[in-house]
Design an enzyme around this catalytic site. Structure first.
Site, short mmCIF file in Angstrom:
data_model
loop_
_atom_site.label_atom_id
_atom_site.label_comp_id
_atom_site.label_asym_id
_atom_site.label_seq_id
_atom_site.Cartn_x
_atom_site.Cartn_y
_atom_site.Cartn_z
CG ASN A 46 -0.19 -0.11 2.50
OD1 ASN A 46 0.54 0.80 2.85
ND2 ASN A 46 -0.32 -1.23 3.19
CE LYS A 63 8.07 -11.44 -14.88
NZ LYS A 63 8.73 -10.87 -16.04
CE LYS A 97 -10.58 -0.43 10.93
NZ LYS A 97 -9.98 0.31 9.86
O1 PMT Z 1 3.02 5.90 6.65
P1 PMT Z 1 2.49 7.27 6.24
O2 PMT Z 1 2.65 7.52 4.76
O3 PMT Z 1 3.04 8.38 7.07
O4 PMT Z 1 0.91 7.27 6.47
C1 PMT Z 1 0.39 7.18 7.75
C2 PMT Z 1 -0.81 6.23 7.82
C3 PMT Z 1 -1.92 6.78 6.97
C4 PMT Z 1 -0.39 4.84 7.33
C5 PMT Z 1 -1.20 6.15 9.32
O5 PMT Z 1 -1.57 7.42 9.76
C6 PMT Z 1 -2.35 5.20 9.54
O6 PMT Z 1 -3.52 5.53 9.43
N1 PMT Z 1 -2.02 3.91 9.87
C7 PMT Z 1 -2.98 2.82 9.97
C8 PMT Z 1 -3.28 2.32 8.61
C9 PMT Z 1 -4.19 1.11 8.61
O7 PMT Z 1 -3.78 0.10 8.12
O8 PMT Z 1 -5.30 1.25 9.24
P2 PMT Z 1 -6.39 0.04 9.39
O9 PMT Z 1 -7.65 0.77 9.65
O10 PMT Z 1 -6.36 -0.86 8.22
O11 PMT Z 1 -5.90 -0.75 10.66
C10 PMT Z 1 -6.32 -0.43 11.98
C11 PMT Z 1 -5.21 -0.70 12.97
O12 PMT Z 1 -4.92 -2.09 13.02
C12 PMT Z 1 -3.90 0.00 12.67
O13 PMT Z 1 -3.35 0.42 13.89
C13 PMT Z 1 -3.05 -1.09 12.02
O14 PMT Z 1 -1.67 -0.89 12.27
C14 PMT Z 1 -3.57 -2.31 12.76
N2 PMT Z 1 -3.47 -3.57 12.02
C15 PMT Z 1 -4.19 -3.75 10.88
C16 PMT Z 1 -4.13 -4.97 10.24
C17 PMT Z 1 -3.33 -6.00 10.77
N3 PMT Z 1 -3.23 -7.17 10.17
N4 PMT Z 1 -2.62 -5.78 11.89
C18 PMT Z 1 -2.67 -4.58 12.52
O15 PMT Z 1 -2.02 -4.40 13.55
#
Ligand code: PMT
Length: 399
Positions: free
Chosen positions: A210, A290, A338
């Site tokens: 991503n 590949k 969440k």
């Molecule tokens: O890295 P940058 O370019 O500075 O951008 C920052 C950001 C936009 C990435 C950051 O501010 C942000 O929002 N990070 C969380 C992104 C995300 O994946 O959000 P989510 O809504 O999908 O996940 C929710 C939470 O669960 C997050 O804390 C994520 O780290 C965590 N997660 C999600 C999936 C997973 N398998 N394990 C996790 O721990």
């Protein structure tokens, strides 16, 4: 004594028989986890050699203000900026007088003028010199300037006198130095932060990922280290320099990030912050070679990755757990869900539907939510947002 872990101590040594104790002090500071650099005045070198201090500290000793080779390695302004604390032990009557009157006539006094770090002195001198009205006036001036004064103690002196003027013992100075950092928000805390994207391989040259740049997580790591924390930064594949005093663990896949996070928490972690944009799914199979362009359609079967932040909040050694949420609609409602589902202490949500905040931008804007409150952090640089968020985390963590 973990308040000194990772702290940068500039140890100034001025002339006096107590200078021999500063050699022991270097060791004690290092044992407490501090990084020590030594500056000696001309008269200090009459009592103890720079070579001894160099051998003990593991770094060249700085002695002269206008030494071209020392300036090339770490200039005096750089050295003044480097320090978290300038600790002068022993501080002679002469040095105190020069400091009180703002002299910059050698390297040590110049550093005292040039540093923004706190300054502490451990005076050591004959009891009559200590009691002299001029020294006491200088002492008052230094205290008014905010200089910390450790001691002196009373007792028998090298000159045969008995009275106040003995330098404190190295262990006492160490404890007093640790006390200077008491005010820091996260002193002595271990903060673990995940940052950046993860990469889930399809074949040796293709992967699912991503747009996360890691900037938000790295800014948080930098701010946490400045607030006194020991910081472990678990970073996905990003192109960023490691912030100063941060221990970085590089990972690629969500599974690697999960394992590194659990290991860090098992070592003892106070605050866990999940900034990473973890891939929710990975290919069930990664092709060994590949994949060739042979058919009109290719079907990838994906399987769920472990939810890292949820696993940490369910861990028996659960730290204060903070998640992030990147949303493009119903931002607060999804973030709230969440917060509850992942059993978090706090969640910071950003609206990533535009390009001016969130993924890969230098700026961000957050709504920070916890079970009984929330706060909006309006658009600002990621560094500023990180500072505000870390303050909120530290407050909630202590409650
Ligand atoms: O890295 P940058 O370019 O500075 O951008 C920052 C950001 C936009 C990435 C950051 O501010 C942000 O929002 N990070 C969380 C992104 C995300 O994946 O959000 P989510 O809504 O999908 O996940 C929710 C939470 O669960 C997050 O804390 C994520 O780290 C965590 N997660 C999600 C999936 C997973 N398998 N394990 C996790 O721990």
């Amino acid at each position: 004594m973990d308040r000194l872990v990772n702290k940068r101590i500039l140890l100034g040594v001025s002339g006096g028989i107590a200078a021999y104790k500063s050699a022991d002090l270097v060791r004690r500071l290092q044992d407490a986890g501090a990084d020590v650099r030594v500056v000696m005045t001309v008269s200090a070198r009459e009592f103890i050699t720079p070579l001894t201090m160099q051998a003990l500290s593991g770094h060249p000793v700085h002695t002269d203000l206008l030494d071209p080779s020392a300036e090339a390695a770490m200039g005096h302004i750089e050295l003044a900026r480097w320090a978290d604390l300038v600790l002068i032990a022993p501080a002679s009557a002469n040095l105190m007088a020069r400091m009180a009157h703002g002299h910059g006539n050698d390297l040590l006094t110049t550093l005292c003028l040039a540093t923004g770090a706190p300054i502490a002195i451990a005076p050591a001198m004959n009891q009559q010199m200590w009691a002299d009205v001029a020294t006491q006036r200088n002492l008052l001036m230094l205290q008014e300037k905010g200089v910390h004064v450790f001691g002196p103690a009373s007792g028998s002196q090298a000159c045969g006198d008995v009275g106040q003027g003995r330098m404190l013992e190295p262990m006492e100075i160490l404890q007093a130095a640790a006390g200077v950092f008491d005010h820091q928000l996260l002193t002595g805390k271990h903060v673990v932060i995940t940052a950046g994207p993860t990469r889930e391989a399809i074949d040796p040259v293709r992967y699912i990922t991503n747009k996360s740049s890691g900037k938000m997580g790295f800014a948080l790591a930098e701010v946490a280290a400045e607030a006194g924390a020991r910081v472990t930064l678990i970073a996905g594949p990003v192109n960023l320099a490691t912030p100063s005093r941060v221990q970085r663990i590089d990972v690629i896949r969500a599974q690697d990030m999960y394992e590194a996070s659990v290991a860090a928490v098992e070592q003892g972690c106070d605050i866990f912050i999940a900034t990473a944009a973890v891939a929710d799914y990975r290919p069930v199979v990664t092709a060994d070679h590949k994949i060739k362009k042979s058919t009109e359609e290719v079907h990838l079967t994906l399987v769920k990755n472990p939810d890292i932040v949820a696993a940490i909040s369910a861990h028996s050694k659960r730290p204060f757990t903070v998640g992030f949420a990147a949303e493009t609609q119903d931002v607060v409602a999804y973030a709230n869900a969440k917060l509850i589902n992942k059993k978090l202490d706090m969640i910071a949500t950003n609206d990533v539907s535009g390009t001016n905040v969130g993924f890969n931008s230098d700026n961000n804007a957050l709504t920070v939510i916890w079970p009984d409150g929330h706060k909006v952090l309006p658009l600002a640089s990621k560094r500023q947002i990180a500072t505000q968020l870390m303050e909120l985390i530290a407050i909630r963590y202590r409650q």
